[in-house]
Design an enzyme around this catalytic site. Structure first.
Site, PDB file in Angstrom:
ATOM      1  CD1 TRP A 191      -3.000   1.450   0.875  1.00 49.73           C
ATOM      2  CD2 TRP A 191      -1.399   2.458   2.063  1.00 49.73           C
ATOM      3  NE1 TRP A 191      -3.449   2.708   1.201  1.00 49.73           N
ATOM      4  CE2 TRP A 191      -2.492   3.342   1.931  1.00 49.73           C
ATOM      5  CE3 TRP A 191      -0.279   2.874   2.779  1.00 49.73           C
ATOM      6  CZ2 TRP A 191      -2.480   4.625   2.483  1.00 49.73           C
ATOM      7  CZ3 TRP A 191      -0.262   4.151   3.321  1.00 49.73           C
ATOM      8  CH2 TRP A 191      -1.363   5.011   3.188  1.00 49.73           C
ATOM      9  CG  HIS A 192       3.418   2.295   3.237  1.00 54.66           C
ATOM     10  ND1 HIS A 192       2.798   1.256   3.919  1.00 54.66           N
ATOM     11  CD2 HIS A 192       3.403   3.354   4.075  1.00 54.66           C
ATOM     12  CE1 HIS A 192       2.430   1.696   5.117  1.00 54.66           C
ATOM     13  NE2 HIS A 192       2.775   2.961   5.231  1.00 54.66           N
ATOM     14  N   GLY A 193       3.743   1.784  -1.430  1.00 51.73           N
ATOM     15  CA  GLY A 193       4.371   2.139  -2.691  1.00 51.73           C
ATOM     16  C   GLY A 193       4.717   0.941  -3.540  1.00 51.73           C
TER      17      GLY A 193
END
Length: 477
Positions: free
Chosen positions: A325-327
Protein backbone atom coordinates in the site's frame (compact mmCIF):
# COMPACT_ATOMS: atom_id res chain seq x y z
CA UNK A 1 -0.30 23.56 -0.86
CA UNK A 2 1.57 22.24 2.17
CA UNK A 3 0.36 22.67 5.75
CA UNK A 4 3.77 24.23 6.51
CA UNK A 5 3.63 26.76 3.65
CA UNK A 6 2.88 30.47 3.52
CA UNK A 7 0.00 29.84 1.10
CA UNK A 8 -1.70 27.59 3.65
CA UNK A 9 -1.10 30.17 6.40
CA UNK A 10 -3.27 32.49 4.31
CA UNK A 11 -5.78 29.85 3.18
CA UNK A 12 -6.69 28.44 6.62
CA UNK A 13 -7.63 31.74 8.36
CA UNK A 14 -9.75 32.79 5.37
CA UNK A 15 -11.71 29.52 5.45
CA UNK A 16 -12.02 29.77 9.24
CA UNK A 17 -13.49 33.30 9.12
CA UNK A 18 -15.89 32.46 6.29
CA UNK A 19 -16.94 29.24 8.04
CA UNK A 20 -17.89 30.82 11.38
CA UNK A 21 -18.96 34.34 10.35
CA UNK A 22 -20.41 34.10 6.82
CA UNK A 23 -21.51 30.50 6.10
CA UNK A 24 -22.63 29.69 9.65
CA UNK A 25 -26.40 29.73 9.03
CA UNK A 26 -26.82 25.97 8.89
CA UNK A 27 -24.86 22.78 8.32
CA UNK A 28 -25.51 22.81 4.56
CA UNK A 29 -23.77 26.14 4.03
CA UNK A 30 -20.95 25.05 6.34
CA UNK A 31 -20.50 21.83 4.38
CA UNK A 32 -20.66 23.54 0.99
CA UNK A 33 -17.93 25.98 2.04
CA UNK A 34 -15.71 23.14 3.26
CA UNK A 35 -16.25 21.23 -0.01
CA UNK A 36 -15.30 24.28 -2.11
CA UNK A 37 -12.27 24.86 0.12
CA UNK A 38 -11.33 21.18 -0.14
CA UNK A 39 -11.58 21.12 -3.93
CA UNK A 40 -9.53 24.30 -4.17
CA UNK A 41 -6.96 22.82 -1.77
CA UNK A 42 -6.72 19.65 -3.87
CA UNK A 43 -6.58 21.51 -7.18
CA UNK A 44 -3.53 23.39 -5.91
CA UNK A 45 -1.61 20.11 -6.28
CA UNK A 46 -2.80 19.33 -9.80
CA UNK A 47 -6.23 20.43 -10.98
CA UNK A 48 -6.21 17.73 -13.69
CA UNK A 49 -6.70 15.00 -11.07
CA UNK A 50 -9.66 16.72 -9.47
CA UNK A 51 -11.93 14.69 -11.75
CA UNK A 52 -10.64 11.48 -10.11
CA UNK A 53 -11.72 12.71 -6.69
CA UNK A 54 -15.12 13.81 -7.98
CA UNK A 55 -15.63 10.58 -9.95
CA UNK A 56 -14.63 8.40 -6.98
CA UNK A 57 -17.02 10.37 -4.75
CA UNK A 58 -19.96 10.00 -7.15
CA UNK A 59 -19.20 6.31 -7.80
CA UNK A 60 -19.27 5.29 -4.14
CA UNK A 61 -22.22 7.58 -3.35
CA UNK A 62 -24.32 6.02 -6.14
CA UNK A 63 -23.24 2.40 -5.63
CA UNK A 64 -23.84 2.72 -1.89
CA UNK A 65 -27.45 3.74 -2.52
CA UNK A 66 -27.94 0.98 -5.09
CA UNK A 67 -26.55 -1.65 -2.71
CA UNK A 68 -28.95 -0.55 0.03
CA UNK A 69 -31.99 -0.36 -2.29
CA UNK A 70 -31.35 -3.68 -4.05
CA UNK A 71 -33.35 -6.59 -2.73
CA UNK A 72 -31.63 -9.32 -4.73
CA UNK A 73 -28.27 -10.66 -3.60
CA UNK A 74 -26.77 -10.83 -7.08
CA UNK A 75 -27.64 -7.18 -7.80
CA UNK A 76 -26.13 -6.08 -4.48
CA UNK A 77 -22.98 -7.99 -5.37
CA UNK A 78 -22.86 -6.35 -8.80
CA UNK A 79 -22.89 -2.82 -7.41
CA UNK A 80 -20.50 -3.75 -4.62
CA UNK A 81 -17.91 -5.30 -6.94
CA UNK A 82 -18.33 -2.48 -9.44
CA UNK A 83 -17.24 0.01 -6.78
CA UNK A 84 -14.39 -2.18 -5.53
CA UNK A 85 -13.04 -3.01 -9.00
CA UNK A 86 -13.23 0.55 -10.34
CA UNK A 87 -11.67 2.06 -7.20
CA UNK A 88 -8.86 -0.48 -7.05
CA UNK A 89 -8.51 -0.26 -10.83
CA UNK A 90 -7.74 3.46 -10.70
CA UNK A 91 -5.37 2.86 -7.80
CA UNK A 92 -3.67 0.04 -9.67
CA UNK A 93 -3.24 1.98 -12.91
CA UNK A 94 -1.81 5.12 -11.36
CA UNK A 95 0.19 3.55 -8.56
CA UNK A 96 1.17 0.00 -9.53
CA UNK A 97 0.99 -0.47 -13.31
CA UNK A 98 4.59 0.60 -14.00
CA UNK A 99 5.87 -1.57 -11.14
CA UNK A 100 4.20 -4.72 -12.46
CA UNK A 101 5.11 -3.96 -16.07
CA UNK A 102 8.78 -3.39 -15.20
CA UNK A 103 8.96 -6.41 -12.89
CA UNK A 104 7.42 -8.66 -15.55
CA UNK A 105 9.86 -7.35 -18.16
CA UNK A 106 12.81 -8.04 -15.85
CA UNK A 107 11.51 -11.57 -15.28
CA UNK A 108 11.20 -12.19 -19.01
CA UNK A 109 14.69 -10.81 -19.63
CA UNK A 110 16.17 -12.98 -16.89
CA UNK A 111 15.23 -16.13 -18.84
CA UNK A 112 16.71 -14.87 -22.10
CA UNK A 113 13.82 -13.13 -23.84
CA UNK A 114 13.79 -9.53 -25.00
CA UNK A 115 11.16 -7.27 -23.52
CA UNK A 116 10.33 -3.57 -23.91
CA UNK A 117 7.55 -2.81 -21.43
CA UNK A 118 5.05 -0.06 -22.12
CA UNK A 119 5.21 2.32 -19.15
CA UNK A 120 2.82 5.11 -18.27
CA UNK A 121 4.27 8.59 -17.98
CA UNK A 122 1.84 9.84 -15.34
CA UNK A 123 2.15 11.52 -11.96
CA UNK A 124 0.64 9.70 -9.00
CA UNK A 125 -2.46 11.67 -7.90
CA UNK A 126 -1.76 12.94 -4.40
CA UNK A 127 -3.85 11.29 -1.69
CA UNK A 128 -5.39 8.66 -3.98
CA UNK A 129 -4.65 5.81 -1.55
CA UNK A 130 -6.38 7.69 1.27
CA UNK A 131 -9.60 8.85 -0.37
CA UNK A 132 -9.94 5.51 -2.17
CA UNK A 133 -9.87 3.73 1.20
CA UNK A 134 -12.44 6.21 2.58
CA UNK A 135 -14.86 5.23 -0.16
CA UNK A 136 -14.11 1.50 0.00
CA UNK A 137 -14.76 1.29 3.74
CA UNK A 138 -18.07 3.12 3.24
CA UNK A 139 -19.24 0.74 0.49
CA UNK A 140 -18.06 -2.36 2.36
CA UNK A 141 -19.91 -1.27 5.51
CA UNK A 142 -23.13 -0.74 3.53
CA UNK A 143 -22.77 -4.11 1.82
CA UNK A 144 -22.30 -5.81 5.20
CA UNK A 145 -25.30 -3.88 6.62
CA UNK A 146 -23.19 -2.09 9.23
CA UNK A 147 -24.38 1.37 8.13
CA UNK A 148 -27.09 2.95 6.02
CA UNK A 149 -26.32 4.65 2.72
CA UNK A 150 -25.97 8.44 2.76
CA UNK A 151 -28.51 10.12 0.44
CA UNK A 152 -27.26 13.69 0.91
CA UNK A 153 -24.59 14.10 -1.78
CA UNK A 154 -23.13 17.23 -0.16
CA UNK A 155 -22.62 15.49 3.19
CA UNK A 156 -21.07 12.44 1.53
CA UNK A 157 -18.79 14.59 -0.65
CA UNK A 158 -17.45 16.33 2.43
CA UNK A 159 -16.80 12.96 4.10
CA UNK A 160 -14.56 11.96 1.18
CA UNK A 161 -12.90 15.28 0.34
CA UNK A 162 -12.53 17.06 3.72
CA UNK A 163 -9.25 18.90 3.17
CA UNK A 164 -7.47 18.34 6.54
CA UNK A 165 -7.37 14.58 5.87
CA UNK A 166 -7.64 14.52 2.08
CA UNK A 167 -4.04 13.93 1.02
CA UNK A 168 -2.50 11.96 3.91
CA UNK A 169 -5.21 10.79 6.26
CA UNK A 170 -6.14 9.72 8.81
CA UNK A 171 -8.32 7.22 6.96
CA UNK A 172 -11.75 8.07 8.30
CA UNK A 173 -14.78 5.82 8.75
CA UNK A 174 -18.30 6.82 7.78
CA UNK A 175 -19.50 5.75 11.23
CA UNK A 176 -17.25 8.39 12.82
CA UNK A 177 -17.15 11.33 10.42
CA UNK A 178 -20.53 11.35 8.65
CA UNK A 179 -22.61 11.91 11.82
CA UNK A 180 -20.49 15.01 12.53
CA UNK A 181 -20.96 16.57 9.08
CA UNK A 182 -24.72 15.94 9.19
CA UNK A 183 -25.28 18.42 12.01
CA UNK A 184 -24.59 22.15 12.35
CA UNK A 185 -21.39 22.88 14.24
CA UNK A 186 -21.32 25.53 16.95
CA UNK A 187 -18.12 27.37 17.80
CA UNK A 188 -16.39 26.02 20.91
CA UNK A 189 -13.56 28.23 22.11
CA UNK A 190 -11.93 25.54 24.25
CA UNK A 191 -12.03 23.06 21.39
CA UNK A 192 -10.56 25.62 19.00
CA UNK A 193 -7.82 26.42 21.51
CA UNK A 194 -7.02 22.70 21.83
CA UNK A 195 -6.92 22.52 18.04
CA UNK A 196 -4.44 25.39 17.79
CA UNK A 197 -2.18 23.76 20.38
CA UNK A 198 -2.29 20.43 18.55
CA UNK A 199 -1.62 22.11 15.20
CA UNK A 200 1.40 24.00 16.57
CA UNK A 201 2.82 20.83 18.12
CA UNK A 202 2.39 19.00 14.82
CA UNK A 203 4.08 21.86 12.98
CA UNK A 204 7.01 21.68 15.42
CA UNK A 205 7.33 17.94 14.81
CA UNK A 206 7.47 18.58 11.08
CA UNK A 207 9.75 21.61 10.64
CA UNK A 208 11.96 21.24 13.73
CA UNK A 209 12.31 17.47 14.17
CA UNK A 210 11.46 15.80 10.86
CA UNK A 211 13.00 18.29 8.44
CA UNK A 212 16.16 18.68 10.48
CA UNK A 213 16.62 14.92 10.84
CA UNK A 214 15.93 14.57 7.10
CA UNK A 215 18.95 16.72 6.24
CA UNK A 216 21.29 14.30 7.97
CA UNK A 217 19.40 11.09 7.17
CA UNK A 218 19.44 11.92 3.45
CA UNK A 219 23.15 12.71 3.49
CA UNK A 220 23.95 9.40 5.21
CA UNK A 221 21.67 7.20 3.11
CA UNK A 222 22.81 8.82 -0.14
CA UNK A 223 26.48 8.18 0.76
CA UNK A 224 26.16 5.04 2.88
CA UNK A 225 29.07 3.26 1.18
CA UNK A 226 31.52 5.80 2.62
CA UNK A 227 29.99 5.95 6.10
CA UNK A 228 31.24 4.09 9.16
CA UNK A 229 29.15 2.03 11.57
CA UNK A 230 28.29 4.89 13.92
CA UNK A 231 27.19 7.13 11.05
CA UNK A 232 25.00 4.39 9.59
CA UNK A 233 23.37 3.75 12.96
CA UNK A 234 22.69 7.47 13.36
CA UNK A 235 21.28 7.61 9.82
CA UNK A 236 18.74 4.88 10.63
CA UNK A 237 17.77 6.61 13.89
CA UNK A 238 17.50 10.00 12.20
CA UNK A 239 15.20 8.55 9.57
CA UNK A 240 13.06 6.89 12.26
CA UNK A 241 12.49 10.30 13.83
CA UNK A 242 12.13 11.95 10.44
CA UNK A 243 9.25 9.72 9.36
CA UNK A 244 7.63 9.84 12.80
CA UNK A 245 7.91 13.63 13.10
CA UNK A 246 6.78 14.05 9.50
CA UNK A 247 3.75 11.76 9.50
CA UNK A 248 2.56 12.16 13.08
CA UNK A 249 3.20 15.90 12.69
CA UNK A 250 0.89 15.94 9.66
CA UNK A 251 -1.74 13.97 11.60
CA UNK A 252 -1.53 16.36 14.55
CA UNK A 253 -1.95 19.33 12.22
CA UNK A 254 -4.90 17.66 10.49
CA UNK A 255 -6.62 16.82 13.79
CA UNK A 256 -5.84 20.26 15.20
CA UNK A 257 -7.15 22.31 12.28
CA UNK A 258 -10.25 20.09 12.06
CA UNK A 259 -11.07 21.01 15.66
CA UNK A 260 -11.11 24.64 14.50
CA UNK A 261 -14.14 23.66 12.40
CA UNK A 262 -15.78 21.69 15.22
CA UNK A 263 -15.01 18.26 13.71
CA UNK A 264 -13.05 15.49 15.43
CA UNK A 265 -10.88 13.14 13.35
CA UNK A 266 -9.60 9.71 14.30
CA UNK A 267 -6.39 9.60 16.31
CA UNK A 268 -3.60 8.30 14.09
CA UNK A 269 -0.57 8.08 16.40
CA UNK A 270 -0.20 7.26 20.07
CA UNK A 271 3.50 7.61 20.94
CA UNK A 272 4.57 4.46 19.03
CA UNK A 273 8.28 4.63 19.89
CA UNK A 274 7.41 3.84 23.52
CA UNK A 275 6.02 0.45 22.50
CA UNK A 276 7.30 -2.69 24.24
CA UNK A 277 6.75 -5.06 21.31
CA UNK A 278 5.89 -4.91 17.62
CA UNK A 279 2.21 -5.68 18.20
CA UNK A 280 1.93 -2.66 20.49
CA UNK A 281 3.88 -0.60 17.96
CA UNK A 282 1.29 -1.34 15.26
CA UNK A 283 -1.53 -0.47 17.64
CA UNK A 284 0.09 2.96 18.03
CA UNK A 285 1.52 3.70 14.55
CA UNK A 286 -0.74 4.88 11.68
CA UNK A 287 -3.70 3.61 13.69
CA UNK A 288 -6.30 4.38 11.04
CA UNK A 289 -4.52 2.27 8.39
CA UNK A 290 -3.72 -0.59 10.78
CA UNK A 291 -7.33 -0.76 11.94
CA UNK A 292 -8.55 -0.53 8.32
CA UNK A 293 -6.54 -3.56 7.29
CA UNK A 294 -7.57 -5.40 10.43
CA UNK A 295 -11.30 -4.81 9.88
CA UNK A 296 -11.46 -5.17 6.10
CA UNK A 297 -8.74 -7.72 5.37
CA UNK A 298 -7.36 -9.52 8.45
CA UNK A 299 -10.68 -10.41 10.10
CA UNK A 300 -12.42 -11.45 6.83
CA UNK A 301 -9.45 -13.78 6.19
CA UNK A 302 -10.06 -15.41 9.56
CA UNK A 303 -7.87 -13.25 11.76
CA UNK A 304 -6.43 -15.11 14.72
CA UNK A 305 -8.97 -17.92 14.41
CA UNK A 306 -8.47 -21.27 12.75
CA UNK A 307 -5.23 -23.25 12.52
CA UNK A 308 -1.82 -21.78 13.32
CA UNK A 309 -0.91 -22.07 9.66
CA UNK A 310 -3.89 -19.92 8.68
CA UNK A 311 -3.05 -17.40 11.39
CA UNK A 312 0.54 -17.14 10.13
CA UNK A 313 -0.74 -16.78 6.56
CA UNK A 314 -3.08 -13.97 7.58
CA UNK A 315 -0.31 -12.09 9.40
CA UNK A 316 2.00 -12.20 6.38
CA UNK A 317 -0.80 -11.18 4.04
CA UNK A 318 -1.80 -8.14 6.06
CA UNK A 319 1.76 -6.90 6.58
CA UNK A 320 2.87 -7.46 2.99
CA UNK A 321 -0.29 -5.78 1.65
CA UNK A 322 0.35 -2.92 4.08
CA UNK A 323 3.87 -2.61 2.71
CA UNK A 324 2.59 -2.66 -0.86
CA UNK A 325 0.00 0.00 0.00
CA UNK A 326 2.89 2.35 0.76
CA UNK A 327 4.37 2.14 -2.69
CA UNK A 328 5.23 0.15 -5.79
CA UNK A 329 8.73 -0.91 -4.79
CA UNK A 330 10.23 -4.16 -3.54
CA UNK A 331 11.63 -2.26 -0.55
CA UNK A 332 8.11 -1.71 0.82
CA UNK A 333 7.23 -5.38 0.35
CA UNK A 334 10.37 -6.44 2.23
CA UNK A 335 9.59 -3.87 4.94
CA UNK A 336 6.15 -5.44 5.37
CA UNK A 337 7.65 -8.95 5.36
CA UNK A 338 10.16 -7.99 8.08
CA UNK A 339 7.39 -6.63 10.30
CA UNK A 340 5.45 -9.87 9.80
CA UNK A 341 8.52 -11.83 10.93
CA UNK A 342 8.79 -9.56 13.98
CA UNK A 343 5.12 -10.16 14.78
CA UNK A 344 5.22 -13.93 14.30
CA UNK A 345 6.72 -14.96 17.70
CA UNK A 346 4.13 -12.84 19.50
CA UNK A 347 1.36 -14.57 17.57
CA UNK A 348 2.68 -18.10 18.16
CA UNK A 349 3.31 -17.46 21.86
CA UNK A 350 -0.01 -15.59 22.24
CA UNK A 351 1.73 -12.45 23.38
CA UNK A 352 0.27 -10.07 20.80
CA UNK A 353 -2.46 -8.86 23.17
CA UNK A 354 -0.18 -7.89 26.04
CA UNK A 355 1.08 -4.36 26.71
CA UNK A 356 -2.27 -2.71 26.13
CA UNK A 357 -1.76 0.11 28.63
CA UNK A 358 0.96 2.76 28.33
CA UNK A 359 4.32 1.87 29.81
CA UNK A 360 5.35 3.14 33.25
CA UNK A 361 8.95 3.44 34.39
CA UNK A 362 10.01 3.40 38.05
CA UNK A 363 13.39 2.96 39.71
CA UNK A 364 13.25 -0.84 39.90
CA UNK A 365 14.34 -3.94 37.96
CA UNK A 366 10.92 -4.44 36.35
CA UNK A 367 11.11 -0.97 34.87
CA UNK A 368 14.60 -1.69 33.56
CA UNK A 369 13.14 -4.67 31.68
CA UNK A 370 10.40 -2.41 30.31
CA UNK A 371 13.01 0.09 29.15
CA UNK A 372 15.01 -2.64 27.42
CA UNK A 373 11.88 -3.93 25.67
CA UNK A 374 11.06 -0.40 24.42
CA UNK A 375 14.65 0.11 23.26
CA UNK A 376 14.78 -3.25 21.46
CA UNK A 377 11.42 -2.60 19.77
CA UNK A 378 12.65 0.80 18.59
CA UNK A 379 15.89 -0.67 17.23
CA UNK A 380 14.00 -3.44 15.42
CA UNK A 381 11.81 -0.75 13.87
CA UNK A 382 14.93 1.15 12.79
CA UNK A 383 16.22 -1.94 10.99
CA UNK A 384 12.92 -2.25 9.12
CA UNK A 385 12.93 1.50 8.38
CA UNK A 386 16.23 1.06 6.52
CA UNK A 387 14.37 -0.98 3.88
CA UNK A 388 11.55 1.58 3.83
CA UNK A 389 14.02 4.41 3.18
CA UNK A 390 16.51 2.72 0.85
CA UNK A 391 16.11 3.06 -2.91
CA UNK A 392 16.54 -0.69 -3.50
CA UNK A 393 16.61 -3.86 -1.44
CA UNK A 394 20.30 -4.26 -2.33
CA UNK A 395 21.06 -0.80 -0.95
CA UNK A 396 19.28 -1.67 2.29
CA UNK A 397 21.18 -4.95 2.69
CA UNK A 398 24.54 -3.29 2.10
CA UNK A 399 23.58 -0.45 4.45
CA UNK A 400 22.91 -2.91 7.28
CA UNK A 401 25.97 -4.95 6.34
CA UNK A 402 28.06 -1.79 6.69
CA UNK A 403 26.92 -1.39 10.30
CA UNK A 404 28.07 -4.91 11.15
CA UNK A 405 31.32 -5.27 9.21
CA UNK A 406 32.68 -1.73 9.32
CA UNK A 407 33.39 -1.75 13.03
CA UNK A 408 34.30 1.93 13.15
CA UNK A 409 32.35 3.85 15.78
CA UNK A 410 34.22 7.15 15.69
CA UNK A 411 32.29 10.37 15.17
CA UNK A 412 33.20 10.58 11.50
CA UNK A 413 29.99 12.19 10.32
CA UNK A 414 29.38 14.30 13.41
CA UNK A 415 32.67 16.14 13.05
CA UNK A 416 32.11 16.94 9.39
CA UNK A 417 28.68 18.54 9.65
CA UNK A 418 27.41 21.55 11.51
CA UNK A 419 24.94 21.12 14.38
CA UNK A 420 25.15 17.31 14.56
CA UNK A 421 25.75 17.19 18.30
CA UNK A 422 22.98 19.73 18.76
CA UNK A 423 20.64 17.55 16.70
CA UNK A 424 21.28 14.56 18.97
CA UNK A 425 20.47 16.71 21.99
CA UNK A 426 17.35 18.06 20.25
CA UNK A 427 16.08 14.54 19.51
CA UNK A 428 16.74 13.48 23.11
CA UNK A 429 14.85 16.53 24.39
CA UNK A 430 11.98 15.70 22.04
CA UNK A 431 11.86 12.11 23.39
CA UNK A 432 11.78 13.37 26.99
CA UNK A 433 8.95 15.81 26.23
CA UNK A 434 6.94 13.10 24.47
CA UNK A 435 7.53 10.63 27.31
CA UNK A 436 6.27 13.11 29.89
CA UNK A 437 3.23 13.84 27.71
CA UNK A 438 2.38 10.31 26.56
CA UNK A 439 -1.00 10.29 28.31
CA UNK A 440 -2.07 13.58 26.68
CA UNK A 441 -3.19 14.50 23.17
CA UNK A 442 -0.21 16.83 22.81
CA UNK A 443 2.40 18.30 25.18
CA UNK A 444 1.42 21.98 25.00
CA UNK A 445 -1.89 21.98 26.86
CA UNK A 446 -2.17 21.92 30.62
CA UNK A 447 -0.11 23.80 33.16
CA UNK A 448 2.01 26.65 31.77
CA UNK A 449 0.37 26.18 28.39
CA UNK A 450 1.11 29.74 27.21
CA UNK A 451 4.79 29.38 28.11
CA UNK A 452 5.02 26.04 26.30
CA UNK A 453 3.20 27.50 23.30
CA UNK A 454 5.65 30.40 23.15
CA UNK A 455 8.61 27.99 23.33
CA UNK A 456 7.20 25.88 20.49
CA UNK A 457 6.60 28.93 18.28
CA UNK A 458 10.11 30.19 19.04
CA UNK A 459 11.59 26.79 18.12
CA UNK A 460 9.61 26.75 14.88
CA UNK A 461 10.81 30.24 13.95
CA UNK A 462 14.44 29.78 14.99
CA UNK A 463 15.15 26.11 14.21
CA UNK A 464 12.59 25.59 11.48
CA UNK A 465 14.09 28.46 9.51
CA UNK A 466 17.32 26.52 9.05
CA UNK A 467 15.63 23.31 7.92
CA UNK A 468 15.36 22.53 4.25
CA UNK A 469 11.80 22.93 2.96
CA UNK A 470 10.40 19.46 2.35
CA UNK A 471 7.03 18.02 1.48
CA UNK A 472 5.42 15.42 3.70
CA UNK A 473 6.69 11.88 3.16
CA UNK A 474 3.24 10.29 3.01
CA UNK A 475 2.06 12.55 0.19
CA UNK A 476 3.75 10.07 -2.18
CA UNK A 477 1.48 7.27 -0.97
Amino acid sequence: MFFNSFAFAVFLPIVFVLYWFVFNKNKNTQNLLLIVASYYFYSCWDWRFLFLLVFSTFLDYYTGIQIEKSQKSNIRKFWFWLSVIVNLGFLGIFKYYNFFASSFAELIQSVGFKSSPFLLDVVLPVGISFYTFHGLSYVIDIYNSRIKAEYNFVDYSLFVSYFPLLVAGPIERATHLLPQVKVKREFDFEKAKEGIYQFIWGLLKKVVIADTCATYANAIFDNYSSMNSLSLILGAIYFAFQIYGDFSGYSDMALGMSKLFGIDLLKNFNYPYFSRDIAEFWRRWHISLSSWFKDYLYIPLGGSKGSKLNQVRNVFIIFIVSGFWHGANWTYLVWGFINAVYFLPLLLLKGNRTNIESAVLLWNFASFKVFLSMLSTFLLSCVAWVFFRAKTVTDAVFYLKGIVVNGNFTSQYLENERYNYELILLVLLFVIVEWNSRTKVEPISGKYDKVKLACCIAAIIVLGTYSDYKQFIYFQF
